[in-house]
Design a protein around this motif. Structure first.
Motif, PDB file in Angstrom:
ATOM      1  N   LEU A  19      -0.497   7.381  11.229  1.00  0.00           N
ATOM      2  CA  LEU A  19       0.708   8.200  11.295  1.00  0.00           C
ATOM      3  C   LEU A  19       1.890   7.303  11.617  1.00  0.00           C
ATOM      4  N   GLY A  20       2.936   7.461  10.847  1.00  0.00           N
ATOM      5  CA  GLY A  20       4.174   6.770  11.145  1.00  0.00           C
ATOM      6  C   GLY A  20       4.655   5.979   9.950  1.00  0.00           C
ATOM      7  N   PRO A  21       5.922   5.792   9.931  1.00  0.00           N
ATOM      8  CA  PRO A  21       6.842   6.200  10.981  1.00  0.00           C
ATOM      9  C   PRO A  21       7.180   7.685  10.914  1.00  0.00           C
ATOM     10  N   ILE A  22       7.675   8.167  12.043  1.00  0.00           N
ATOM     11  CA  ILE A  22       8.255   9.501  12.142  1.00  0.00           C
ATOM     12  C   ILE A  22       9.622   9.324  12.776  1.00  0.00           C
ATOM     13  N   ALA A  23      10.614   9.964  12.189  1.00  0.00           N
ATOM     14  CA  ALA A  23      11.978   9.813  12.694  1.00  0.00           C
ATOM     15  C   ALA A  23      12.735  11.122  12.573  1.00  0.00           C
ATOM     16  N   VAL A  55       0.870  -1.174   0.000  1.00  0.00           N
ATOM     17  CA  VAL A  55       0.000   0.000   0.000  1.00  0.00           C
ATOM     18  C   VAL A  55       0.910   1.228   0.000  1.00  0.00           C
ATOM     19  N   PRO A  56       0.763   2.102  -0.965  1.00  0.00           N
ATOM     20  CA  PRO A  56       1.625   3.289  -0.966  1.00  0.00           C
ATOM     21  C   PRO A  56       1.239   4.255   0.152  1.00  0.00           C
ATOM     22  N   PRO A  57       2.219   5.007   0.665  1.00  0.00           N
ATOM     23  CA  PRO A  57       1.889   6.021   1.658  1.00  0.00           C
ATOM     24  C   PRO A  57       1.058   7.134   1.011  1.00  0.00           C
ATOM     25  N   VAL A  58       0.426   7.937   1.846  1.00  0.00           N
ATOM     26  CA  VAL A  58      -0.335   9.088   1.343  1.00  0.00           C
ATOM     27  C   VAL A  58       0.691  10.158   0.966  1.00  0.00           C
ATOM     28  N   ALA A  59       0.992  10.231  -0.304  1.00  0.00           N
ATOM     29  CA  ALA A  59       2.095  11.061  -0.793  1.00  0.00           C
ATOM     30  C   ALA A  59       1.944  12.535  -0.423  1.00  0.00           C
ATOM     31  N   ALA A  60       0.740  13.033  -0.409  1.00  0.00           N
ATOM     32  CA  ALA A  60       0.525  14.456  -0.113  1.00  0.00           C
ATOM     33  C   ALA A  60       0.904  14.826   1.314  1.00  0.00           C
ATOM     34  N   LEU A  61       1.011  13.832   2.196  1.00  0.00           N
ATOM     35  CA  LEU A  61       1.279  14.126   3.604  1.00  0.00           C
ATOM     36  C   LEU A  61       2.701  13.798   4.042  1.00  0.00           C
ATOM     37  N   GLY A  62       3.467  13.107   3.221  1.00  0.00           N
ATOM     38  CA  GLY A  62       4.852  12.800   3.576  1.00  0.00           C
ATOM     39  C   GLY A  62       5.663  14.085   3.652  1.00  0.00           C
ATOM     40  N   ARG A  63       6.373  14.257   4.745  1.00  0.00           N
ATOM     41  CA  ARG A  63       7.183  15.461   4.954  1.00  0.00           C
ATOM     42  C   ARG A  63       8.608  15.056   5.287  1.00  0.00           C
ATOM     43  N   GLU A  72      15.480  19.244  19.081  1.00  0.00           N
ATOM     44  CA  GLU A  72      15.365  20.581  18.500  1.00  0.00           C
ATOM     45  C   GLU A  72      13.932  20.929  18.103  1.00  0.00           C
ATOM     46  N   GLY A  73      12.976  20.057  18.414  1.00  0.00           N
ATOM     47  CA  GLY A  73      11.581  20.327  18.076  1.00  0.00           C
ATOM     48  C   GLY A  73      11.200  19.944  16.661  1.00  0.00           C
ATOM     49  N   LEU A  74      12.060  19.214  15.995  1.00  0.00           N
ATOM     50  CA  LEU A  74      11.804  18.854  14.604  1.00  0.00           C
ATOM     51  C   LEU A  74      10.615  17.908  14.460  1.00  0.00           C
ATOM     52  N   ALA A  75      10.531  16.914  15.329  1.00  0.00           N
ATOM     53  CA  ALA A  75       9.391  15.985  15.268  1.00  0.00           C
ATOM     54  C   ALA A  75       8.084  16.744  15.482  1.00  0.00           C
ATOM     55  N   ALA A  76       8.061  17.628  16.456  1.00  0.00           N
ATOM     56  CA  ALA A  76       6.851  18.408  16.728  1.00  0.00           C
ATOM     57  C   ALA A  76       6.463  19.253  15.519  1.00  0.00           C
ATOM     58  N   ALA A  77       7.438  19.859  14.874  1.00  0.00           N
ATOM     59  CA  ALA A  77       7.148  20.681  13.696  1.00  0.00           C
ATOM     60  C   ALA A  77       6.574  19.825  12.570  1.00  0.00           C
ATOM     61  N   MET A  78       7.151  18.643  12.351  1.00  0.00           N
ATOM     62  CA  MET A  78       6.641  17.769  11.284  1.00  0.00           C
ATOM     63  C   MET A  78       5.241  17.274  11.607  1.00  0.00           C
ATOM     64  N   ILE A  79       4.991  16.932  12.877  1.00  0.00           N
ATOM     65  CA  ILE A  79       3.661  16.466  13.272  1.00  0.00           C
ATOM     66  C   ILE A  79       2.629  17.563  13.062  1.00  0.00           C
ATOM     67  N   ARG A  80       2.907  18.750  13.562  1.00  0.00           N
ATOM     68  CA  ARG A  80       1.936  19.858  13.427  1.00  0.00           C
ATOM     69  C   ARG A  80       1.684  20.210  11.963  1.00  0.00           C
ATOM     70  N   ASP A  81       2.748  20.288  11.174  1.00  0.00           N
ATOM     71  CA  ASP A  81       2.613  20.632   9.763  1.00  0.00           C
ATOM     72  C   ASP A  81       1.792  19.582   9.019  1.00  0.00           C
ATOM     73  N   SER A  82       2.110  18.315   9.251  1.00  0.00           N
ATOM     74  CA  SER A  82       1.409  17.256   8.517  1.00  0.00           C
ATOM     75  C   SER A  82      -0.033  17.095   8.975  1.00  0.00           C
ATOM     76  N   LEU A  83      -0.301  17.296  10.270  1.00  0.00           N
ATOM     77  CA  LEU A  83      -1.695  17.231  10.737  1.00  0.00           C
ATOM     78  C   LEU A  83      -2.523  18.355  10.115  1.00  0.00           C
ATOM     79  N   ALA A  84      -1.937  19.531   9.992  1.00  0.00           N
ATOM     80  CA  ALA A  84      -2.659  20.648   9.353  1.00  0.00           C
ATOM     81  C   ALA A  84      -2.981  20.305   7.900  1.00  0.00           C
TER      82      ALA A  84
END
Length: 160
Positions: free
Chosen positions: A75-79, A39-47, A87-99
């Motif tokens: 959601l996942g994986p996130i790394a 199953v391919p990932p949801v390409a529009a949401l990969g960050r 440095e808050g990078l995971a939080a930034a990716m989570i917030r951006d992708s959820l939006a």
């Protein structure tokens, strides 16, 4: 400083190498990966996040799944690369992708630690069953639309 951008097909193998570094190559043996098989990932949401030198610092992906009859984002994986953690990078990716996800989806599912993810609005789901041997206390949900998880229960299955 990192810049977030949409993952492109050219980023695929570099992102896979980051996931292997952060989770070990055996990560694909986890039960959640059976939901991703073929199953391919949801390409529009990969960050991805790259620094000023173009070095990959982080990545996040989402996959379509079903819970009962409901369409759900897994959601996942996130790394985050070990040199960029804290440095808050995971939080930034989570917030951006959820939006971004909120533009087209109603709900998100993940398997993770509630103490970490509750700051983003995730909550423990009851009545949702991931493939074993998933700890039910780690099955979390997020409403992209108010009340989106209400009445949603059942087994998590892969999208055919």
């Amino acid at each position: 400083m990192f810049v977030l951008k949409k993952e492109s097909p050219e980023d695929w193998w570099e992102v896979e190498a980051l996931f292997d570094l952060c989770f070990a190559p055996g990560r694909t043996a986890l039960s959640s990966y059976r939901l991703r098989d073929d199953v391919p990932p949801v390409a529009a949401l990969g960050r991805i996040a790259r620094d000023e030198n173009g070095i990959l610092g982080g990545a996040i992906r989402y996959w379509p799944v079903r819970v009962g009859q409901a369409d759900v984002l897994l959601l996942g994986p996130i790394a985050v690369h070990p040199t960029a953690q804290g440095e808050g990078l995971a939080a930034a990716m989570i917030r951006d992708s959820l939006a971004q996800a909120a533009e087209s989806w109603d709900r998100v599912l993940l398997v993770g630690d509630l103490p970490y993810y509750k700051r983003f609005g995730f909550f423990r789901l009851t009545g949702v069953e991931m493939p074993p041997p998933t700890n039910p206390d780690r099955i979390l949900g997020f409403d992209l639309r108010p009340g989106a998880w209400e009445g949603i229960c059942g087994s998590v299955t892969r999208v055919a």
